[in-house]
Structure formats: structure tokens, C-alpha cells
Design an enzyme around this catalytic site. Structure first.
Site, mmCIF file in Angstrom:
data_model
loop_
_atom_site.group_PDB
_atom_site.id
_atom_site.type_symbol
_atom_site.label_atom_id
_atom_site.label_comp_id
_atom_site.label_asym_id
_atom_site.label_seq_id
_atom_site.Cartn_x
_atom_site.Cartn_y
_atom_site.Cartn_z
ATOM 1 N N THR A 244 -20.032 7.896 41.773
ATOM 2 C CA THR A 244 -18.846 7.243 41.791
ATOM 3 C C THR A 244 -19.133 5.893 40.879
ATOM 4 O OG1 THR A 244 -17.811 5.526 43.222
ATOM 5 C CG2 THR A 244 -19.742 6.033 43.928
ATOM 6 N N ASP A 245 -18.071 5.216 40.583
ATOM 7 C CA ASP A 245 -17.758 3.775 39.950
ATOM 8 C C ASP A 245 -18.454 2.821 40.865
ATOM 9 O OD1 ASP A 245 -15.534 3.705 41.272
ATOM 10 O OD2 ASP A 245 -14.323 3.166 39.736
ATOM 11 N N GLU A 246 -18.256 3.075 42.196
ATOM 12 C CA GLU A 246 -18.462 1.984 42.889
ATOM 13 C C GLU A 246 -20.110 1.406 42.791
ATOM 14 O OE1 GLU A 246 -16.893 2.234 46.927
ATOM 15 O OE2 GLU A 246 -15.300 3.821 46.195
ATOM 16 N N LYS B 291 -25.093 6.124 47.147
ATOM 17 C CA LYS B 291 -24.765 7.033 45.798
ATOM 18 C C LYS B 291 -25.625 6.205 44.746
ATOM 19 C CE LYS B 291 -22.148 9.718 45.501
ATOM 20 N NZ LYS B 291 -22.032 11.127 45.280
ATOM 21 N N TYR C 130 -22.092 3.004 51.726
ATOM 22 C CA TYR C 130 -21.596 4.173 50.889
ATOM 23 C C TYR C 130 -22.320 4.040 49.294
ATOM 24 C CZ TYR C 130 -18.822 7.186 47.723
ATOM 25 O OH TYR C 130 -18.368 8.165 46.568
#
Ligand code: NAD
Length: 355
Positions: free
Chosen positions: A130-132, A160, A156
Site C-alpha cells: 500500500t501507499d500508506e 505492511k 495497519y
């Protein structure tokens, strides 16, 4: 012919990817490994042939090793994860167990079968992230690139980020053929109704409040899942081993504007199809009122990132891959899908209520 293992293939993006792969690679066999958590749905794979669903946990090293060896799998696309930020705020443990330890377990199995037993078969482990992991951007910052330093802000995104590093380490240390993609917010068919677009759509159909976190000015880059699946295919087939590719939708919008577009799409479809008012009598649109009258601001999410944006120039230049759907086309297609697949989301929500 290839045999591809898709972890998390009964989840939102995984199920779309399985459909995409079967359509584009009809000669390939597809094995799905999925624990069927609250987010996994057998029904999301209905009607596709050539797919074997194995109900199991990615943390089960023996199961993963057995599948890789016995099914002669040469490609693994890893989607399985706990994926909902709000859930990670209230219960981070399972995020570490699944996203970190589960990914490690799969990497160990892949190394055992593809490297240690010396079959010599070409292989690829593709990790979906994810870009998060990059944290949050200021209003005028350039989009996240593959070299943006990691700064995850939620349990989260931290889980990741950790899994991304372990995947990289398996390439650098053992020479496992890995690729990673970090993508922005996905939307489209088969998305679990706790995520923004299906949640707001279904609430609008039932005349329920549309709960907007804080001022609603958090910006996200919306990626249609079909465009994401094409990007993953490009990386799996042609990406360079050990490399990371960022995938965006080219549609950066504040949440409020996205919500307005969902509401406008619902209102337009109700105007053109009188049958919808009969099916969803509680919807404001059924009584000629705008769906956006349901908007309601609620307390902001803890640690809520203000802005994500993606610089997708690497995947565009190296693999010729760019999103093809505009946000308006993608949204209308998605709203129409949920209207046409009421049985799917009603079954998912009934299970959620029984949890
Ligand atoms: P999802 O929550 O819809 O699906 C996850 C799937 O993984 C489910 O089918 C679930 O049953 C399965 N799963 C969970 N724990 C498991 C375990 N221990 N063993 C086996 N299976 C397990 O998620 P999604 O939205 O489809 O996301 C897929 C991947 O893409 C995730 O890795 C996520 O981090 C990443 N991603 C998603 C988005 C997005 O907008 N949805 C954006 C960026 C990255």
C-alpha cells in the site's frame, strides 16, 4: 502454462485479480489460498472455472510449502492481509500476526521450495502493498515515489511496511525472485461494505447517515481495481526482480468530493430507473431528495493521514502501464455493479451482523 497461487483470492482485490488472470491467461491454473476471514467470501469466486480454493492460513508454513511443491506453482501473488485501518486501531495484534508473520511464513515456504530444493524452476513472488507505508503528504508535496522514505502512521500501515522490508530482505539475502507494488486506494466490484465507497453507497440506498471523518478534506488517489489488476499483471510478467512499483489511479480527490460524486451518481441512476425507488424506498433519491442530504460529520479517525498521492512514472515508463478508467466512469460502473449484485452484499452484511 503457469500455475499461480493467489493468497487472499477470496478478498476484494484478490477476487478481481483471479477473474482478471483467468480471463487473460485461460491456460493457467489458479490456486487460491484464503483463510476466509470476515473479509473473505467464497461467493466472490462464483462462476469462474479453473480455480481451486484452498481454505487455509498463510501462517501455516507446512500448508504453503506443500501447495507450492505439489501443485508445481511458479508464481505467487500475495494479497492476503488484514486490510482495514480502523480495525487496526482497535486491535493491532492480528495485523502483525497476519501481515508480518504470515508474509514471513510464505517467504520461508517459497524459499524452501523454489531455492532450497533446487528445482531450478523460474519463479516469482509478488507482494501487494500500500501507499500508506509512506505516511502522509503536505498539500503541495510531490506524490510518493518508490524512493520516498517509509513513515507509516497506523498499525495497519506499519504492518505492511514491515512485510515490505521482509520481502526485500528475501531478495537481497537469498536471491528469491520478488517484486512489490504499492498502490493507492482501490474501489470496484466485490469490495467489503466497511470501506468508504460501498459503505456510503449502501447507506445512501437505505437512507442512513453518511459518516464523514473530520472535515472530509483528506485526499486520496482512487484506483479502479481493474486498472490495479492490469498493473499487477505487468509487474508479475515484466517487472524487474527485486524492484518496487508504485501504482496510482490518477484521480486524487478530497473525500468530500468523492462522496458528492457517489451521491450524484446514485441520484442520476434513480432518476433514470424508476424500479430503483421501489427496491430502495428508504433512499432519499426515491423521494426526489438528494442523497447528499445524508452527509454527517463525525469525529476524525486517530492518526488520520491527510493526503496520499502517487507518482506512477516508473511503472508507466518501464512497463507502459497507466490507469485507463476515469474516476467518473469507474464510479458509475461500481455503483451499477452494487445495484446489480444486491444478493452478494446482502449476504456479506448478514454474515457481518451475525459476527
Ligand atoms: P480484503 O480485506 O478485502 O481481503 C483480504 C483477504 O485475505 C480476505 O479474503 C481474507 O480472508 C484473506 N486473509 C486474511 N488473513 C488471512 C490469513 N491469515 N491467511 C489467508 N488468508 C487471509 O483486502 P483487499 O482490500 O482485497 O486488499 C488486498 C491486499 O491489497 C492487501 O494486502 C492490502 O494491504 C493491499 N491493499 C489494498 C488496498 C485497498 O484499497 N483495498 C490499497 C492498497 C493495498
Amino acid at each position: 502454462m503457469s500455475v499461480i497461487l493467489v493468497t487472499g483470492g477470496a478478498g476484494f482485490i484478490g477476487a478481481n485479480f483471479v477473474r482478471h488472470w483467468r480471463a487473460t491467461h485461460p491456460a493457467d491454473a489458479v490456486v487460491v489460498l484464503d483463510a476466509l476471514t470476515y473479509a473473505g467470501n467464497r461467493e466472490s469466486l462464483d462462476g469462474i472455472d479453473g480455480v481451486e480454493l484452498v481454505e487455509g492460513d498463510i501462517r501455516d508454513f507446512d500448508l504453503a510449502r506443500k501447495l507450492l511443491a505439489e501443485r508445481e506453482i511458479d508464481r505467487l501473488v500475495h494479497f492476503a492481509a488484514e486490510s482495514h485501518v480502523d480495525r487496526s486501531i482497535h486491535g493491532p495484534d492480528i495485523f502483525i500476526e497476519t501481515n508480518v508473520l504470515g508474509t514471513l511464513s510464505l517467504l520461508k515456504a517459497a524459499k524452501a521450495v523454489w531455492l532450497d530444493t533446487g528445482s531450478g524452476r523460474p519463479h516469482r513472488f509478488h507482494h501487494v502493498s500500500t501507499d500508506e507505508v509512506y505516511g502522509t503528504l503536505g498539500p503541495d508535496d510531490p506524490g510518493f515515489s518508490e524512493t520516498t522514505p517509509y513513515a507509516p502512521n497506523s498499525p495497519y500501515s506499519a504492518s505492511k511496511a514491515s512485510s515490505d522490508h521482509i520481502v526485500r530482505a528475501y531478495h537481497e539475502t537469498y536471491g528469491l525472485d520478488v517484486t512489490t507494488s504499492n498502490c493507492s486506494n482501490n474501489y470496484g466490484p466485490f469490495q467489503y461494505p466497511e470501506k468508504l465507497i460501498p459503505l456510503f453507497l449502501i447507506n445512501a440506498l437505505h437512507g442512513k447517515a453518511l459518516p464523514i471523518y473530520g472535515d472530509g478534506m483528506q485526499r486520496r488517489d482512487w484506483l479502479h481495481v481493474g486498472d490495479h489488476c492490469r498493473a499487477i499483471q505487468a509487474v508479475v510478467e515484466d517487472g524487474k526482480s527485486g524492484e518496487v512499483y508504485n501504482v496510482g489511479g490518477g484521480a486524487e480527490l478530497p473525500n468530500l468530493e468523492l462522496i458528492d460524486r457517489i451521491c450524484a451518481t446514485v441520484d442520476r441512476l434513480f432518476e433514470t430507473d424508476p424500479g430503483l425507488a421501489e427496491r430502495f424506498p428508504e433512499a432519499p433519491a426515491a423521494r426526489g431528495r438528494p442523497s447528499d442530504s445524508l452527509k454527517s460529520h463525525v469525529e476524525d479517525r486517530l492518526g488520520h493521514d491527510r493526503r496520499y498521492a502517487i507518482d506512477d512514472s516508473k511503472i508507466a515508463a518501464e512497463l507502459g502501464c497507466r490507469p485507463v478508467r476515469s474516476i467518473d466512469e469507474g464510479l458509475e460502473e461500481t455503483v451499477r455493479w452494487y445495484l446489480a449484485n444486491e444478493a452478494w452484499w446482502r449476504a456479506v452484511m448478514a454474515r457481518q451482523a451475525a459476527e
